[in-house]
Design a protein around this motif. Structure first.
Motif, PDB file in Angstrom:
ATOM      1  N   ASP A   1       0.826  -1.212   0.000  1.00 50.65           N
ATOM      2  CA  ASP A   1       0.000   0.000   0.000  1.00 50.65           C
ATOM      3  C   ASP A   1       0.856   1.257   0.000  1.00 50.65           C
ATOM      4  N   LEU A   2       1.874   1.277   0.830  1.00 53.12           N
ATOM      5  CA  LEU A   2       2.747   2.453   0.907  1.00 53.12           C
ATOM      6  C   LEU A   2       3.544   2.625  -0.383  1.00 53.12           C
ATOM      7  N   LYS A   3       4.072   1.532  -0.934  1.00 58.87           N
ATOM      8  CA  LYS A   3       4.831   1.617  -2.192  1.00 58.87           C
ATOM      9  C   LYS A   3       3.958   2.160  -3.315  1.00 58.87           C
ATOM     10  N   GLN A   4       2.738   1.650  -3.428  1.00 60.87           N
ATOM     11  CA  GLN A   4       1.856   2.112  -4.503  1.00 60.87           C
ATOM     12  C   GLN A   4       1.408   3.555  -4.267  1.00 60.87           C
ATOM     13  N   PHE A   5       1.213   3.935  -3.011  1.00 61.46           N
ATOM     14  CA  PHE A   5       0.849   5.318  -2.735  1.00 61.46           C
ATOM     15  C   PHE A   5       1.983   6.257  -3.141  1.00 61.46           C
ATOM     16  N   LYS A   6       3.209   5.840  -2.913  1.00 65.04           N
ATOM     17  CA  LYS A   6       4.366   6.660  -3.323  1.00 65.04           C
ATOM     18  C   LYS A   6       4.369   6.827  -4.846  1.00 65.04           C
ATOM     19  N   GLU A   7       3.980   5.776  -5.578  1.00 63.88           N
ATOM     20  CA  GLU A   7       3.874   5.890  -7.039  1.00 63.88           C
ATOM     21  C   GLU A   7       2.785   6.890  -7.418  1.00 63.88           C
ATOM     22  N   ILE A   8       1.660   6.854  -6.707  1.00 59.24           N
ATOM     23  CA  ILE A   8       0.579   7.802  -6.975  1.00 59.24           C
ATOM     24  C   ILE A   8       1.039   9.225  -6.676  1.00 59.24           C
ATOM     25  N   GLU A   9       1.796   9.412  -5.605  1.00 58.27           N
ATOM     26  CA  GLU A   9       2.332  10.744  -5.303  1.00 58.27           C
ATOM     27  C   GLU A   9       3.216  11.253  -6.440  1.00 58.27           C
ATOM     28  N   ILE A  10       4.000  10.364  -7.038  1.00 62.29           N
ATOM     29  CA  ILE A  10       4.848  10.752  -8.175  1.00 62.29           C
ATOM     30  C   ILE A  10       3.973  11.150  -9.366  1.00 62.29           C
ATOM     31  N   LEU A  11       2.907  10.395  -9.615  1.00 64.28           N
ATOM     32  CA  LEU A  11       1.994  10.729 -10.713  1.00 64.28           C
ATOM     33  C   LEU A  11       1.323  12.082 -10.470  1.00 64.28           C
ATOM     34  N   ILE A  12       0.929  12.355  -9.223  1.00 63.31           N
ATOM     35  CA  ILE A  12       0.324  13.649  -8.895  1.00 63.31           C
ATOM     36  C   ILE A  12       1.340  14.764  -9.117  1.00 63.31           C
ATOM     37  N   LYS A  13       2.585  14.542  -8.733  1.00 68.21           N
ATOM     38  CA  LYS A  13       3.654  15.540  -8.933  1.00 68.21           C
ATOM     39  C   LYS A  13       3.850  15.832 -10.427  1.00 68.21           C
ATOM     40  N   GLU A  14       3.802  14.784 -11.255  1.00 67.28           N
ATOM     41  CA  GLU A  14       3.901  14.984 -12.710  1.00 67.28           C
ATOM     42  C   GLU A  14       2.746  15.843 -13.218  1.00 67.28           C
ATOM     43  N   ILE A  15       1.557  15.597 -12.699  1.00 67.19           N
ATOM     44  CA  ILE A  15       0.378  16.359 -13.104  1.00 67.19           C
ATOM     45  C   ILE A  15       0.511  17.811 -12.667  1.00 67.19           C
ATOM     46  N   THR A  16       0.900  18.031 -11.404  1.00 63.88           N
ATOM     47  CA  THR A  16       0.945  19.403 -10.874  1.00 63.88           C
ATOM     48  C   THR A  16       2.070  20.232 -11.472  1.00 63.88           C
ATOM     49  N   ASP A  17       3.182  19.589 -11.809  1.00 67.53           N
ATOM     50  CA  ASP A  17       4.357  20.349 -12.236  1.00 67.53           C
ATOM     51  C   ASP A  17       4.674  20.281 -13.732  1.00 67.53           C
ATOM     52  N   TYR A  18       4.167  19.261 -14.431  1.00 68.40           N
ATOM     53  CA  TYR A  18       4.584  19.089 -15.825  1.00 68.40           C
ATOM     54  C   TYR A  18       3.447  19.000 -16.833  1.00 68.40           C
ATOM     55  N   THR A  19       2.473  18.128 -16.603  1.00 66.43           N
ATOM     56  CA  THR A  19       1.481  17.858 -17.646  1.00 66.43           C
ATOM     57  C   THR A  19       0.170  18.591 -17.483  1.00 66.43           C
ATOM     58  N   GLY A  20      -0.171  18.991 -16.262  1.00 60.21           N
ATOM     59  CA  GLY A  20      -1.502  19.518 -15.998  1.00 60.21           C
ATOM     60  C   GLY A  20      -2.475  18.359 -15.845  1.00 60.21           C
ATOM     61  N   ALA A  21      -3.690  18.685 -15.505  1.00 60.47           N
ATOM     62  CA  ALA A  21      -4.711  17.653 -15.263  1.00 60.47           C
ATOM     63  C   ALA A  21      -5.409  17.264 -16.561  1.00 60.47           C
ATOM     64  N   ASN A  22      -4.608  16.929 -17.562  1.00 60.76           N
ATOM     65  CA  ASN A  22      -5.158  16.508 -18.852  1.00 60.76           C
ATOM     66  C   ASN A  22      -5.896  15.186 -18.696  1.00 60.76           C
ATOM     67  N   GLU A  23      -6.951  15.042 -19.445  1.00 59.90           N
ATOM     68  CA  GLU A  23      -7.818  13.868 -19.335  1.00 59.90           C
ATOM     69  C   GLU A  23      -7.055  12.553 -19.471  1.00 59.90           C
ATOM     70  N   LYS A  24      -6.003  12.524 -20.273  1.00 60.93           N
ATOM     71  CA  LYS A  24      -5.249  11.293 -20.515  1.00 60.93           C
ATOM     72  C   LYS A  24      -4.546  10.762 -19.261  1.00 60.93           C
ATOM     73  N   ASN A  25      -4.390  11.614 -18.243  1.00 65.21           N
ATOM     74  CA  ASN A  25      -3.714  11.205 -17.012  1.00 65.21           C
ATOM     75  C   ASN A  25      -4.630  10.476 -16.025  1.00 65.21           C
ATOM     76  N   PHE A  26      -5.908  10.314 -16.382  1.00 68.53           N
ATOM     77  CA  PHE A  26      -6.895   9.789 -15.450  1.00 68.53           C
ATOM     78  C   PHE A  26      -7.685   8.638 -16.042  1.00 68.53           C
ATOM     79  N   ARG A  27      -8.212   7.820 -15.167  1.00 65.03           N
ATOM     80  CA  ARG A  27      -9.161   6.775 -15.560  1.00 65.03           C
ATOM     81  C   ARG A  27     -10.542   7.296 -15.210  1.00 65.03           C
TER      82      ARG A  27
END
Length: 179
Positions: free
Chosen positions: A47-73
């Motif tokens: 759970d903690l390992k996967q949450f850390k991956e989600i935190e990285i994905l959120i960081k990519e969204i906030t700092d690089y890609t924006g909340a583009n639809e392709k980043n979400f299910r």
């Protein structure tokens, strides 16, 4: 139940918000994203390992890609991180389907992070970990879009969520959703 939209931060590409339930005493509870973070840290392991991956994905969204639809299910009225093409290396797709960070993707610049879960069944309604966060996310999304589209009590201005009844002294926590 009443809840408040809580501002989490202004980042390069996205402003982040969450939801805090308002207790019967009128006090805001811990926001939903923080509840998820605390639970995953407490659980540790996968759970903690996967949450850390989600935190990285959120960081990519906030700092690089924006909340583009392709980043979400898509989960219907709301979304989840990660998107459909992302696979957690330690989820087999039989007994574990990876974590979901539920959220409302308001625009490419505004994202409301909700709670999440470690998914152990294909259908979130069949998963004891996901059922309550999934139902809550759906309820929040309905309340948010109702307030945004029907009641016209909130609207989006640039990268901000504004309450039309709010004075300049008030902040985002004064936007109340009836869930």
């Amino acid at each position: 139940m009443k809840a408040s939209i809580v501002f989490l931060g202004d980042y390069l590409k996205v402003d982040l918000y969450s939801i805090s339930v308002i207790g019967e005493d009128g006090v805001l509870e811990t926001n939903e994203f923080e509840k998820f973070s605390t639970l995953m840290n407490k659980n540790g392991g996968r759970d903690l390992k996967q949450f850390k991956e989600i935190e990285i994905l959120i960081k990519e969204i906030t700092d690089y890609t924006g909340a583009n639809e392709k980043n979400f299910r898509s989960e219907g009225l709301f979304s989840a991180i990660p998107n459909n093409s992302y696979t957690f290396w330690d989820s087999d797709g039989i007994f574990h389907y990876g974590q979901r960070q539920y959220c409302i993707r308001v625009s490419n610049e505004i994202l409301i992070l909700l709670n999440g879960c470690s998914k152990t069944a294909q259908n979130p309604m069949d998963c004891p970990n996901c059922r309550a966060p999934f139902i809550f996310a759906k309820s929040v999304a309905i309340a948010f879009y109702d307030a945004l589209n029907v009641n016209k009590t909130i609207y989006l201005e640039d990268r901000y969520i504004i309450d039309t009844n709010q004075s300049e002294d008030e902040n985002i926590e004064d936007i109340i959703l009836i869930i």
